[in-house]
Design a protein around this motif. Structure first.
Motif, PDB file in Angstrom:
ATOM      1  N   GLY A 185       0.762  -1.458   0.127  1.00 27.53           N
ATOM      2  CA  GLY A 185       0.407   0.485  -0.160  1.00 27.53           C
ATOM      3  C   GLY A 185       0.976   1.280  -0.056  1.00 27.53           C
ATOM      4  O   GLY A 185       0.058   2.530  -0.759  1.00 27.53           O
ATOM      5  N   ARG A 186       1.966   1.289   0.805  1.00 29.04           N
ATOM      6  CA  ARG A 186       3.181   2.440   0.407  1.00 29.04           C
ATOM      7  C   ARG A 186       3.320   2.844  -0.676  1.00 29.04           C
ATOM      8  O   ARG A 186       4.029   3.801  -0.977  1.00 29.04           O
ATOM      9  CB  ARG A 186       3.722   2.331   1.751  1.00 29.04           C
ATOM     10  CG  ARG A 186       5.048   3.130   2.293  1.00 29.04           C
ATOM     11  CD  ARG A 186       4.690   4.190   2.430  1.00 29.04           C
ATOM     12  NE  ARG A 186       3.711   4.092   3.912  1.00 29.04           N
ATOM     13  CZ  ARG A 186       2.987   5.301   3.898  1.00 29.04           C
ATOM     14  NH1 ARG A 186       2.806   6.459   3.581  1.00 29.04           N
ATOM     15  NH2 ARG A 186       2.361   5.701   4.817  1.00 29.04           N
ATOM     16  N   ASP A 187       4.048   1.356  -1.272  1.00 27.09           N
ATOM     17  CA  ASP A 187       4.465   1.451  -2.551  1.00 27.09           C
ATOM     18  C   ASP A 187       3.332   2.287  -3.693  1.00 27.09           C
ATOM     19  O   ASP A 187       3.890   2.859  -4.418  1.00 27.09           O
ATOM     20  CB  ASP A 187       5.094   0.370  -2.806  1.00 27.09           C
ATOM     21  CG  ASP A 187       5.623   0.294  -4.354  1.00 27.09           C
ATOM     22  OD1 ASP A 187       6.301   1.027  -4.867  1.00 27.09           O
ATOM     23  OD2 ASP A 187       4.562  -0.285  -4.961  1.00 27.09           O
ATOM     24  N   ALA A 188       2.022   1.528  -3.448  1.00 26.91           N
ATOM     25  CA  ALA A 188       1.502   1.833  -4.335  1.00 26.91           C
ATOM     26  C   ALA A 188       1.374   3.467  -3.769  1.00 26.91           C
ATOM     27  O   ALA A 188       0.759   4.104  -4.701  1.00 26.91           O
ATOM     28  CB  ALA A 188      -0.316   2.024  -4.121  1.00 26.91           C
ATOM     29  N   ILE A 189       0.944   4.092  -3.479  1.00 31.62           N
ATOM     30  CA  ILE A 189       0.567   5.548  -2.834  1.00 31.62           C
ATOM     31  C   ILE A 189       2.058   6.621  -3.086  1.00 31.62           C
ATOM     32  O   ILE A 189       1.647   7.350  -3.897  1.00 31.62           O
ATOM     33  CB  ILE A 189      -0.223   6.003  -1.533  1.00 31.62           C
ATOM     34  CG1 ILE A 189      -0.412   6.860  -0.721  1.00 31.62           C
ATOM     35  CG2 ILE A 189       1.305   6.141  -0.003  1.00 31.62           C
ATOM     36  CD1 ILE A 189      -1.739   7.162  -2.384  1.00 31.62           C
ATOM     37  N   ASP A 190       3.121   5.897  -2.815  1.00 30.59           N
ATOM     38  CA  ASP A 190       4.157   6.484  -3.220  1.00 30.59           C
ATOM     39  C   ASP A 190       4.545   6.882  -4.780  1.00 30.59           C
ATOM     40  O   ASP A 190       5.261   7.538  -5.359  1.00 30.59           O
ATOM     41  CB  ASP A 190       5.193   6.030  -2.771  1.00 30.59           C
ATOM     42  CG  ASP A 190       5.995   5.560  -1.454  1.00 30.59           C
ATOM     43  OD1 ASP A 190       5.194   6.449  -0.798  1.00 30.59           O
ATOM     44  OD2 ASP A 190       6.514   5.224  -1.232  1.00 30.59           O
TER      45      ASP A 190
END
Length: 158
Positions: free
Chosen positions: A111-116
């Motif tokens: 999820g962090r990767d997606a938002i980044d």
């Protein structure tokens, strides 16, 4: 029945700001724009999912009702979205340390990767659009936007 308080007409500057905000909102909410952003980021997320991920990325782990309140939507909408994001591996649930009966949601590394990726893609587009602006102009715009949002939020709670 109370008598309505007469209101002064909005200044021409306020009217122009409102028009500009409507144009920004329109540009930002177009389906084609969202689809292009997702394609460039290499993701398949709907707009509601992206909005929720953005909320979560800017907060500590929270109960599902918190983003619902912030987004001013029904908690059931967020619950469904959280379930979908959890199935996709973007969010996880954990017991609330303050109340073991409740749960908190938080971004997973995916999820962090997606938002980044979403933010990086969005920022690149913005960087290209604002390439002719000076650093001082960009800083001023950012300061004014944040101040405007803070004032809107303060006014909305009164």
């Amino acid at each position: 029945m109370p008598t309505p308080v007469p209101r002064a007409p909005a200044s021409s500057d306020v009217i122009e700001i409102e028009r500009a905000l409507n144009r920004i909102s329109y540009l930002n909410s177009r389906v084609r724009q969202h689809d292009r952003l997702m394609a460039m980021a290499g993701l398949r997320l709907d707009r509601a999912a992206v909005t929720l991920l953005r909320q979560m990325a800017d907060s500590d782990p929270m109960r599902p009702g918190e983003p619902a309140a912030r987004l001013e939507v029904e908690a059931s909408h967020v619950t469904r979205q959280v379930q979908q994001l959890q199935k996709a591996g973007y969010v996880s649930r954990a017991p609330d340390p303050d109340d073991r009966r409740a749960q908190r949601i938080e971004l997973t590394p995916a999820g962090r990767d997606a938002i980044d990726r979403i933010r990086a893609t969005s920022s690149r587009g913005m960087q290209m659009a604002l390439a002719e602006w000076t650093p001082a102009e960009l800083q001023r715009l950012a300061t004014l936007f944040h101040g405007m949002v803070d004032d809107f939020l303060a006014h909305a709670t009164t």
